[in-house]
Design a protein around this motif. Structure first.
Motif, PDB file in Angstrom:
ATOM      1  N   ALA A 129       1.724  -8.154   0.815  1.00  0.00           N
ATOM      2  CA  ALA A 129       1.312  -9.365   1.537  1.00  0.00           C
ATOM      3  C   ALA A 129       2.518 -10.254   1.818  1.00  0.00           C
ATOM      4  O   ALA A 129       2.637 -10.839   2.902  1.00  0.00           O
ATOM      5  N   MET A 130       3.426 -10.345   0.856  1.00  0.00           N
ATOM      6  CA  MET A 130       4.624 -11.156   1.045  1.00  0.00           C
ATOM      7  C   MET A 130       5.438 -10.644   2.229  1.00  0.00           C
ATOM      8  O   MET A 130       5.874 -11.410   3.089  1.00  0.00           O
ATOM      9  N   PHE A 131       5.630  -9.316   2.294  1.00  0.00           N
ATOM     10  CA  PHE A 131       6.406  -8.742   3.398  1.00  0.00           C
ATOM     11  C   PHE A 131       5.680  -8.932   4.728  1.00  0.00           C
ATOM     12  O   PHE A 131       6.305  -9.196   5.758  1.00  0.00           O
ATOM     13  N   ALA A 132       4.369  -8.811   4.696  1.00  0.00           N
ATOM     14  CA  ALA A 132       3.586  -8.965   5.923  1.00  0.00           C
ATOM     15  C   ALA A 132       3.647 -10.392   6.451  1.00  0.00           C
ATOM     16  O   ALA A 132       3.758 -10.620   7.659  1.00  0.00           O
ATOM     17  N   LEU A 133       3.581 -11.375   5.540  1.00  0.00           N
ATOM     18  CA  LEU A 133       3.553 -12.783   5.948  1.00  0.00           C
ATOM     19  C   LEU A 133       4.946 -13.330   6.269  1.00  0.00           C
ATOM     20  O   LEU A 133       5.075 -14.234   7.095  1.00  0.00           O
ATOM     21  N   LYS A 134       5.971 -12.781   5.648  1.00  0.00           N
ATOM     22  CA  LYS A 134       7.332 -13.266   5.891  1.00  0.00           C
ATOM     23  C   LYS A 134       7.965 -12.638   7.128  1.00  0.00           C
ATOM     24  O   LYS A 134       9.035 -13.047   7.556  1.00  0.00           O
ATOM     25  N   SER A 135       7.332 -11.638   7.669  1.00  0.00           N
ATOM     26  CA  SER A 135       7.852 -10.965   8.855  1.00  0.00           C
ATOM     27  C   SER A 135       6.829 -11.090   9.984  1.00  0.00           C
ATOM     28  O   SER A 135       5.725 -11.572   9.789  1.00  0.00           O
ATOM     29  N   GLN A 136       7.236 -10.636  11.143  1.00  0.00           N
ATOM     30  CA  GLN A 136       6.314 -10.581  12.273  1.00  0.00           C
ATOM     31  C   GLN A 136       5.909  -9.133  12.550  1.00  0.00           C
ATOM     32  O   GLN A 136       5.516  -8.784  13.667  1.00  0.00           O
ATOM     33  N   ALA A 137       6.015  -8.317  11.526  1.00  0.00           N
ATOM     34  CA  ALA A 137       5.698  -6.899  11.680  1.00  0.00           C
ATOM     35  C   ALA A 137       4.208  -6.679  11.923  1.00  0.00           C
ATOM     36  O   ALA A 137       3.369  -7.419  11.411  1.00  0.00           O
ATOM     37  N   GLN A 138       3.913  -5.657  12.704  1.00  0.00           N
ATOM     38  CA  GLN A 138       2.522  -5.239  12.853  1.00  0.00           C
ATOM     39  C   GLN A 138       2.160  -4.431  11.607  1.00  0.00           C
ATOM     40  O   GLN A 138       2.912  -3.547  11.192  1.00  0.00           O
ATOM     41  N   VAL A 139       1.028  -4.750  11.027  1.00  0.00           N
ATOM     42  CA  VAL A 139       0.596  -4.096   9.784  1.00  0.00           C
ATOM     43  C   VAL A 139      -0.470  -3.053  10.117  1.00  0.00           C
ATOM     44  O   VAL A 139      -1.543  -3.385  10.650  1.00  0.00           O
ATOM     45  N   ILE A 140      -0.148  -1.799   9.827  1.00  0.00           N
ATOM     46  CA  ILE A 140      -1.038  -0.677  10.140  1.00  0.00           C
ATOM     47  C   ILE A 140      -1.621  -0.103   8.853  1.00  0.00           C
ATOM     48  O   ILE A 140      -0.874   0.361   7.982  1.00  0.00           O
ATOM     49  N   PRO A 141      -2.956  -0.119   8.686  1.00  0.00           N
ATOM     50  CA  PRO A 141      -3.550   0.525   7.516  1.00  0.00           C
ATOM     51  C   PRO A 141      -3.521   2.043   7.709  1.00  0.00           C
ATOM     52  O   PRO A 141      -3.684   2.541   8.825  1.00  0.00           O
ATOM     53  N   VAL A 142      -3.286   2.765   6.628  1.00  0.00           N
ATOM     54  CA  VAL A 142      -3.240   4.224   6.695  1.00  0.00           C
ATOM     55  C   VAL A 142      -4.068   4.799   5.551  1.00  0.00           C
ATOM     56  O   VAL A 142      -3.936   4.369   4.404  1.00  0.00           O
ATOM     57  N   ALA A 143      -4.900   5.767   5.881  1.00  0.00           N
ATOM     58  CA  ALA A 143      -5.715   6.433   4.860  1.00  0.00           C
ATOM     59  C   ALA A 143      -5.244   7.870   4.680  1.00  0.00           C
ATOM     60  O   ALA A 143      -5.156   8.623   5.656  1.00  0.00           O
ATOM     61  N   ILE A 144      -4.914   8.212   3.448  1.00  0.00           N
ATOM     62  CA  ILE A 144      -4.578   9.592   3.110  1.00  0.00           C
ATOM     63  C   ILE A 144      -5.780  10.170   2.379  1.00  0.00           C
ATOM     64  O   ILE A 144      -6.197   9.654   1.340  1.00  0.00           O
ATOM     65  N   ILE A 145      -6.341  11.216   2.943  1.00  0.00           N
ATOM     66  CA  ILE A 145      -7.586  11.774   2.416  1.00  0.00           C
ATOM     67  C   ILE A 145      -7.328  13.191   1.923  1.00  0.00           C
ATOM     68  O   ILE A 145      -7.122  14.117   2.713  1.00  0.00           O
ATOM     69  N   GLY A 146      -7.308  13.373   0.627  1.00  0.00           N
ATOM     70  CA  GLY A 146      -6.989  14.654   0.016  1.00  0.00           C
ATOM     71  C   GLY A 146      -8.201  15.300  -0.616  1.00  0.00           C
ATOM     72  O   GLY A 146      -9.318  15.102  -0.134  1.00  0.00           O
ATOM     73  N   PRO A 147      -7.998  16.045  -1.688  1.00  0.00           N
ATOM     74  CA  PRO A 147      -6.738  16.192  -2.422  1.00  0.00           C
ATOM     75  C   PRO A 147      -5.819  17.234  -1.792  1.00  0.00           C
ATOM     76  O   PRO A 147      -6.225  17.960  -0.889  1.00  0.00           O
ATOM     77  N   TYR A 148      -4.580  17.294  -2.275  1.00  0.00           N
ATOM     78  CA  TYR A 148      -3.634  18.295  -1.796  1.00  0.00           C
ATOM     79  C   TYR A 148      -3.940  19.613  -2.507  1.00  0.00           C
ATOM     80  O   TYR A 148      -3.610  19.793  -3.674  1.00  0.00           O
ATOM     81  N   ARG A 149      -4.598  20.511  -1.796  1.00  0.00           N
ATOM     82  CA  ARG A 149      -4.865  21.846  -2.335  1.00  0.00           C
ATOM     83  C   ARG A 149      -4.477  22.866  -1.282  1.00  0.00           C
ATOM     84  O   ARG A 149      -4.759  22.676  -0.099  1.00  0.00           O
ATOM     85  N   MET A 150      -3.861  23.932  -1.717  1.00  0.00           N
ATOM     86  CA  MET A 150      -3.371  24.932  -0.774  1.00  0.00           C
ATOM     87  C   MET A 150      -4.481  25.447   0.134  1.00  0.00           C
ATOM     88  O   MET A 150      -5.577  25.787  -0.332  1.00  0.00           O
ATOM     89  N   PHE A 151      -4.182  25.451   1.415  1.00  0.00           N
ATOM     90  CA  PHE A 151      -5.074  25.956   2.463  1.00  0.00           C
ATOM     91  C   PHE A 151      -6.371  25.165   2.589  1.00  0.00           C
ATOM     92  O   PHE A 151      -7.343  25.658   3.148  1.00  0.00           O
ATOM     93  N   ARG A 152      -6.351  23.941   2.058  1.00  0.00           N
ATOM     94  CA  ARG A 152      -7.468  23.021   2.246  1.00  0.00           C
ATOM     95  C   ARG A 152      -6.971  21.862   3.102  1.00  0.00           C
ATOM     96  O   ARG A 152      -5.856  21.371   2.889  1.00  0.00           O
TER      97      ARG A 152
END
Length: 197
Positions: A129-152
């Motif tokens: 939040a500090m970095f987001a408010l102190k900058s004018q950067a666009q904040v992009i939410p990202v969802a990583i949906i796993g789990p990491y399993r071979m060939f899944r």
């Protein structure tokens, strides 16, 4: 940058062949200007996954101990990482982070601060939040949906920018930081829940 492209290409092959990755929402990443990618954290694979899904270079904070390990320190530096002291207010890392954004680059950050043991989205730390408010950067939410399993399949979903206009105009306080952090985490969780099935 040539090292970065090489490593990114290598990881893209890994994610395509081993994890059958699905990348959603690339079009939400601005082609230029400062950006903060805020993602949930479930694995050590998350940083390369986050950076491999888009064309622009992504810079990361990484615990300073990693930079002392031969080969690994070299590789993560070339992949856009810079050191941070965990558990302390590392002013040098804060300055570096803000400089990355001032230069119009992309910062990748995991607001939870540590990997989730359950796979669920946890509480965010106020640093994002500090970095987001102190900058004018666009904040992009990202969802990583796993789990990491071979060939899944594993998914990485880049959401639309979060509107922080009102919070940036508000008087800075602990409550503002908390509200901003909660808003970012809510967007990450909503994105994850929507694309989970």
């Amino acid at each position: 940058m040539s090292y970065y492209r090489t490593f990114r290409g290598f990881f893209r092959i890994i994610f395509s062949l081993v994890y059958r990755w699905q990348v959603i929402g690339r079009e939400h990443i601005p082609k230029e200007g400062p950006v903060i990618l805020c993602a949930n954290h479930i694995s050590l694979w998350d940083p390369p996954l986050l950076g491999s899904g888009i064309e622009r270079m992504v810079h990361f904070m990484a615990k300073e101990e990693l930079f002392r390990i031969p080969v690994i320190g070299f590789l993560i530096t070339k992949f856009g990482a810079f050191p941070v002291k965990r558990g302390a207010g590392d002013r040098a890392a804060i300055r570096t982070t803000l400089k990355v954004l001032e230069e119009g680059k992309i910062l990748g950050i995991f607001p939870e601060g540590t990997r989730s043991k359950t796979g669920e989205v946890g509480e965010g730390m106020p640093g994002v939040a500090m970095f987001a408010l102190k900058s004018q950067a666009q904040v992009i939410p990202v969802a990583i949906i796993g789990p990491y399993r071979m060939f899944r399949p594993i998914k990485i979903v880049y959401g639309k920018p979060i509107d922080l206009t009102a919070l940036r105009e508000a008087k800075s306080s602990g409550d503002t930081l908390k509200e901003t952090t909660n808003l970012i985490m809510t967007h990450i969780k909503a994105l994850r829940d929507h694309h989970r099935s």
